[in-house]
Design a protein around this motif. Structure first.
Motif, PDB file in Angstrom:
ATOM      1  N   LEU A  49      19.854 -17.124 -71.848  1.00  0.00           N
ATOM      2  CA  LEU A  49      19.133 -15.981 -72.393  1.00  0.00           C
ATOM      3  C   LEU A  49      19.883 -14.670 -72.194  1.00  0.00           C
ATOM      4  N   ARG A  50      20.815 -14.627 -71.249  1.00  0.00           N
ATOM      5  CA  ARG A  50      21.679 -13.448 -71.119  1.00  0.00           C
ATOM      6  C   ARG A  50      22.417 -13.209 -72.443  1.00  0.00           C
ATOM      7  N   ALA A  51      22.870 -14.298 -73.052  1.00  0.00           N
ATOM      8  CA  ALA A  51      23.611 -14.171 -74.304  1.00  0.00           C
ATOM      9  C   ALA A  51      22.748 -13.577 -75.405  1.00  0.00           C
ATOM     10  N   VAL A  52      21.444 -13.872 -75.384  1.00  0.00           N
ATOM     11  CA  VAL A  52      20.539 -13.303 -76.384  1.00  0.00           C
ATOM     12  C   VAL A  52      20.450 -11.793 -76.210  1.00  0.00           C
ATOM     13  N   VAL A  53      20.300 -11.357 -74.963  1.00  0.00           N
ATOM     14  CA  VAL A  53      20.236  -9.916 -74.694  1.00  0.00           C
ATOM     15  C   VAL A  53      21.528  -9.237 -75.129  1.00  0.00           C
ATOM     16  N   GLU A  54      22.642  -9.829 -74.761  1.00  0.00           N
ATOM     17  CA  GLU A  54      23.936  -9.224 -75.080  1.00  0.00           C
ATOM     18  C   GLU A  54      24.165  -9.148 -76.582  1.00  0.00           C
ATOM     19  N   SER A  55      23.649 -10.131 -77.331  1.00  0.00           N
ATOM     20  CA  SER A  55      23.857 -10.132 -78.783  1.00  0.00           C
ATOM     21  C   SER A  55      23.041  -9.049 -79.475  1.00  0.00           C
ATOM     22  N   ALA A  57      22.804  -5.973 -78.872  1.00  0.00           N
ATOM     23  CA  ALA A  57      23.512  -4.701 -79.029  1.00  0.00           C
ATOM     24  C   ALA A  57      24.170  -4.589 -80.395  1.00  0.00           C
ATOM     25  N   GLN A  58      24.594  -5.702 -80.964  1.00  0.00           N
ATOM     26  CA  GLN A  58      25.299  -5.686 -82.248  1.00  0.00           C
ATOM     27  C   GLN A  58      24.390  -5.293 -83.405  1.00  0.00           C
ATOM     28  N   TYR A  59      23.068  -5.401 -83.215  1.00  0.00           N
ATOM     29  CA  TYR A  59      22.139  -5.076 -84.296  1.00  0.00           C
ATOM     30  C   TYR A  59      21.773  -3.591 -84.324  1.00  0.00           C
ATOM     31  N   GLY A  60      22.273  -2.838 -83.354  1.00  0.00           N
ATOM     32  CA  GLY A  60      22.204  -1.377 -83.381  1.00  0.00           C
ATOM     33  C   GLY A  60      20.845  -0.780 -83.623  1.00  0.00           C
ATOM     34  N   ASP A  61      20.737   0.017 -84.703  1.00  0.00           N
ATOM     35  CA  ASP A  61      19.520   0.780 -84.977  1.00  0.00           C
ATOM     36  C   ASP A  61      18.455  -0.013 -85.720  1.00  0.00           C
ATOM     37  N   ARG A  62      18.693  -1.287 -85.947  1.00  0.00           N
ATOM     38  CA  ARG A  62      17.678  -2.123 -86.565  1.00  0.00           C
ATOM     39  C   ARG A  62      16.486  -2.259 -85.607  1.00  0.00           C
ATOM     40  N   ALA A  63      15.267  -2.181 -86.118  1.00  0.00           N
ATOM     41  CA  ALA A  63      14.078  -2.248 -85.265  1.00  0.00           C
ATOM     42  C   ALA A  63      13.966  -3.613 -84.592  1.00  0.00           C
ATOM     43  N   ALA A  64      13.766  -3.601 -83.290  1.00  0.00           N
ATOM     44  CA  ALA A  64      13.561  -4.839 -82.534  1.00  0.00           C
ATOM     45  C   ALA A  64      12.085  -5.043 -82.220  1.00  0.00           C
ATOM     46  N   LEU A  65      11.411  -3.981 -81.761  1.00  0.00           N
ATOM     47  CA  LEU A  65      10.009  -4.070 -81.348  1.00  0.00           C
ATOM     48  C   LEU A  65       9.216  -2.931 -81.977  1.00  0.00           C
ATOM     49  N   VAL A  66       8.052  -3.283 -82.502  1.00  0.00           N
ATOM     50  CA  VAL A  66       7.131  -2.295 -83.054  1.00  0.00           C
ATOM     51  C   VAL A  66       5.781  -2.504 -82.389  1.00  0.00           C
ATOM     52  N   TYR A  67       5.220  -1.419 -81.871  1.00  0.00           N
ATOM     53  CA  TYR A  67       3.889  -1.493 -81.263  1.00  0.00           C
ATOM     54  C   TYR A  67       3.157  -0.208 -81.623  1.00  0.00           C
ATOM     55  N   GLY A  68       2.148  -0.308 -82.469  1.00  0.00           N
ATOM     56  CA  GLY A  68       1.470   0.896 -82.927  1.00  0.00           C
ATOM     57  C   GLY A  68       2.471   1.805 -83.622  1.00  0.00           C
ATOM     58  N   ASP A  69       2.554   3.058 -83.147  1.00  0.00           N
ATOM     59  CA  ASP A  69       3.510   4.005 -83.701  1.00  0.00           C
ATOM     60  C   ASP A  69       4.835   3.996 -82.936  1.00  0.00           C
ATOM     61  N   GLU A  70       4.956   3.137 -81.935  1.00  0.00           N
ATOM     62  CA  GLU A  70       6.184   3.057 -81.146  1.00  0.00           C
ATOM     63  C   GLU A  70       7.165   2.088 -81.801  1.00  0.00           C
ATOM     64  N   ARG A  71       8.446   2.471 -81.778  1.00  0.00           N
ATOM     65  CA  ARG A  71       9.487   1.623 -82.338  1.00  0.00           C
ATOM     66  C   ARG A  71      10.677   1.618 -81.377  1.00  0.00           C
ATOM     67  N   MET A  72      11.243   0.451 -81.167  1.00  0.00           N
ATOM     68  CA  MET A  72      12.394   0.306 -80.294  1.00  0.00           C
ATOM     69  C   MET A  72      13.483  -0.444 -81.053  1.00  0.00           C
ATOM     70  N   THR A  73      14.659   0.155 -81.135  1.00  0.00           N
ATOM     71  CA  THR A  73      15.756  -0.499 -81.832  1.00  0.00           C
ATOM     72  C   THR A  73      16.365  -1.596 -80.955  1.00  0.00           C
ATOM     73  N   HIS A  74      17.201  -2.424 -81.565  1.00  0.00           N
ATOM     74  CA  HIS A  74      17.874  -3.463 -80.798  1.00  0.00           C
ATOM     75  C   HIS A  74      18.795  -2.853 -79.748  1.00  0.00           C
ATOM     76  N   PRO A 285      13.293 -16.576 -81.243  1.00  0.00           N
ATOM     77  CA  PRO A 285      14.140 -16.644 -82.447  1.00  0.00           C
ATOM     78  C   PRO A 285      14.190 -15.325 -83.214  1.00  0.00           C
ATOM     79  N   THR A 286      13.082 -14.581 -83.221  1.00  0.00           N
ATOM     80  CA  THR A 286      13.053 -13.319 -83.954  1.00  0.00           C
ATOM     81  C   THR A 286      14.097 -12.350 -83.414  1.00  0.00           C
ATOM     82  N   LEU A 287      14.091 -12.114 -82.110  1.00  0.00           N
ATOM     83  CA  LEU A 287      15.024 -11.158 -81.524  1.00  0.00           C
ATOM     84  C   LEU A 287      16.453 -11.688 -81.532  1.00  0.00           C
ATOM     85  N   ALA A 288      16.629 -12.980 -81.281  1.00  0.00           N
ATOM     86  CA  ALA A 288      17.973 -13.551 -81.241  1.00  0.00           C
ATOM     87  C   ALA A 288      18.676 -13.445 -82.588  1.00  0.00           C
TER      88      ALA A 288
END
Length: 578
Positions: A49-55, A57-74, A285-288
């Protein structure tokens, strides 16, 4: 490619499998020794799972997590995860193999905490957020957690239990902290752009999670899962999708072009992350794969529909009861759901009637369902596309790395068509139960997992789950499978939910009982339902005790019906059921 074919599959499973497993392709397999057993594994699955976290970073400003009005990029997700992992090591002394407990709602912090713990080489312990204070205290003590990351509600429920455990706490979205506790923001600080995971020597078969089983009876047991167990789902999810589309006659290159054209998935997570389906088949799978995970504070069918429209959600995996509530919403037609390409059920079996009801009330899309357990790291079989339309009562066929067999009471393998206990073998089967050697020995043998589910295989390898072994009713010597009767009851257009249970009887030993929740605006009596069932099931399977419930039927967090509670509520308690 925007809808779903209704015609039978064009290409055989054998032909599709041969094309998918080609050497050098994304679904290439190899053999690894796991616990002394030679096992087929995905060659190109992430090593850990370390490899998933490290990967990420390559997705940059693409949204990773959305919660309400909060957004977190990869990129932000990667930085925060790395920063928290370093704080766990430096401030809390977390080392490889230590347990980090997580107890909160589906907040973005849950996801960061999970990957920070596993990325540091520790073992993440997702605790059921529905648990009471004593149950949470049990989970913390049983796992031997070194630190707890929890939100306000869980901290309040634990109360004095935290003092008894003498456990350091990181509080999420709360100012009310126990003595010695620290706020999430204080611990995390302001992650720098160069944040990196701490060094950790992590191997594929090292344990990385303790997911507590969502059983409906008795004390839960923690399944010890490895990095390989979880990472297997990342490739299995893609494999199942490719297989469904290639069954329609497409080539791998055509499916890949279609997937590439769609872009990264936007997935609405309606299931709790502390459950294997939510974490392992939805989140991971979504985040990876660089997708976006849209989180909900709590389940609400209309809020789910609103989020599909707002976020252009492309996929949802939900328990059947949630899908039923969505399709029954009086406001279903008010939302633009055209982005939704995949609607899958998981966590509990779906009645065939739900498939036709969904197709008649929503636009055409890929429908599917899967089968697996916490002990098999979620996905073991999958049924999607035209296969699902033709066999809506089947859990599907195993993914290529998984073997399934059905055995009798003497552990002898049964031929197709005969009902017995379902056994599973593959890279997702966990190492056993945490500190439960006797339970481990009873459930795991030679790489095989004894599921406790009753099922059968057909001649093409499709699996049909007919019941839990503990749910089967024996009426006057005749076996009655609750799942079969529930599926028949679901055929009535007024039925929204049903639970079938055994009712103690002096003459027959057990009679068949059913508790039914009706869809809004419908009416149905027990006598009318019994009459409706006559052409559908044998007379001895028709419930002789039928109750119409005023509200939703009780379920645990993973969507499983709490049949013991129903039996108590309706005065049917006697022989124990799950």
């Amino acid at each position: 490619m925007t809808g779903q074919e209704i015609t039978p599959p064009i290409r055989s499973l054998a032909a599709v499998t041969a094309r998918l497993l080609v050497s050098g392709g994304p679904f290439e397999m190899e053999t690894a020794e796991i616990g002394g057993v030679a096992t087929r594994v995905w060659k190109h699955a992430p090593a850990h799972l370390r490899a998933v976290v490290e990967s990420c970073a390559q997705y940059g400003d693409r949204a990773a997590l959305v919660y309400g009005d909060e957004r977190m990029t990869h990129a932000e997700f990667h930085r925060r995860t790395a920063a928290l992992a370093r704080r766990l090591v430096a401030d809390y002394g977390v080392a490889k193999g230590d347990r980090v407990a997580i107890a909160m709602r589906n907040y973005p912090e849950w996801v960061v905490a999970f990957f920070a713990a596993t990325g540091a080489g520790a073992i993440a312990v997702p605790l059921n957020s529905w648990w009471s204070g004593p149950e949470l205290e049990f989970g913390l003590a049983d796992s031997g957690a070194k630190v707890l990351i929890a939100d306000r509600e869980r901290i309040e429920r634990l109360g004095e239990g935290l003092g008894r455990l003498e456990l350091p706490v990181i509080g999420v979205r709360t100012r009310a902290l126990p003595e010695g506790g620290r706020a999430w923001e204080e611990v995390l600080g302001e992650p720098g752009a160069d944040a990196r995971l701490p060094e950790a020597d992590v191997a594929a078969d090292d344990p990385c999670t303790l997911f507590y089983t969502s059983g409906t009876t008795g004390r839960p047991k923690a399944a010890v899962a490895s990095h390989r167990n979880l990472a297997t789902n990342i490739v299995s999810a893609s494999y199942s999708r490719f297989r469904s589309l290639m069954r329609l006659g497409l080539e791998m290159e055509e499916v890949q072009a279609y997937v590439d054209a769609l872009g990264p998935s936007v997935v609405l997570c309606v299931l709790p992350l502390f459950h294997a389906t939510g974490a392992q088949t939805v989140m991971l799978p979504t985040l990876a794969n660089g997708g976006t995970l849209v989180l909900m504070y709590k389940w609400d069918p209309e809020e789910a529909l609103r989020l599909v429209e707002r976020e252009r959600v492309s996929a949802i995996t939900a328990v059947p009861a949630m899908i039923s509530q969505m399709t029954a919403s009086p406001r279903l037609g008010d939302y633009d759901l055209s982005s939704l390409l995949l609607l899958a059920s998981g966590g509990a079996p779906a009645a065939p009637a739900l498939v036709s009801r969904t197709r008649s009330s929503m636009h055409e899309m890929l429908l599917g369902q899967g089968y697996g357990l916490t002990e098999s790291s979620a996905t073991a079989t999958a049924n999607g596309g035209s296969d699902y339309l033709l066999r809506p009562d089947s859990a599907g066929v195993p993914v290529a790395t998984v073997d399934v067999k059905v055995v009798d009471a003497a552990d002898r393998e049964l031929p197709p068509g005969e009902v017995g206990e379902v056994w599973i073998r593959g890279p997702g089967v966990v190492h056993g139960y945490w500190r439960r050697p006797e339970a481990t020995a009873a459930a795991f043998t030679g790489g095989w997992l004894r599921t406790g589910d009753l099922g059968r295989l057909d001649g093409e390898g499709f699996l049909y789950i007919v019941d839990r072994a503990t749910d089967m009713i024996i009426r006057g010597g005749e076996n009655v499978y609750c799942a079969e009767v529930e599926a028949a009851v679901h055929e009535h257009p007024a039925v929204g939910e049903v639970a079938v249970v055994g009712v103690p009887d002096e003459v027959y030993g057990e009679e068949v009982g059913a508790v039914v929740r009706l869809l809004p605006g419908t009416e149905l009596t027990g006598a009318e339902l019994a009459e409706f069932l006559k052409p559908h099931v044998a007379a001895f399977k028709i419930p002789s005790h039928i109750r119409i419930a005023a509200g939703d039927l009780p379920r645990n967090a993973s969507g499983k019906l709490l049949k013991r509670r129903l039996k108590q509520e309706y005065g049917w308690a006697g022989a124990e059921q799950g």
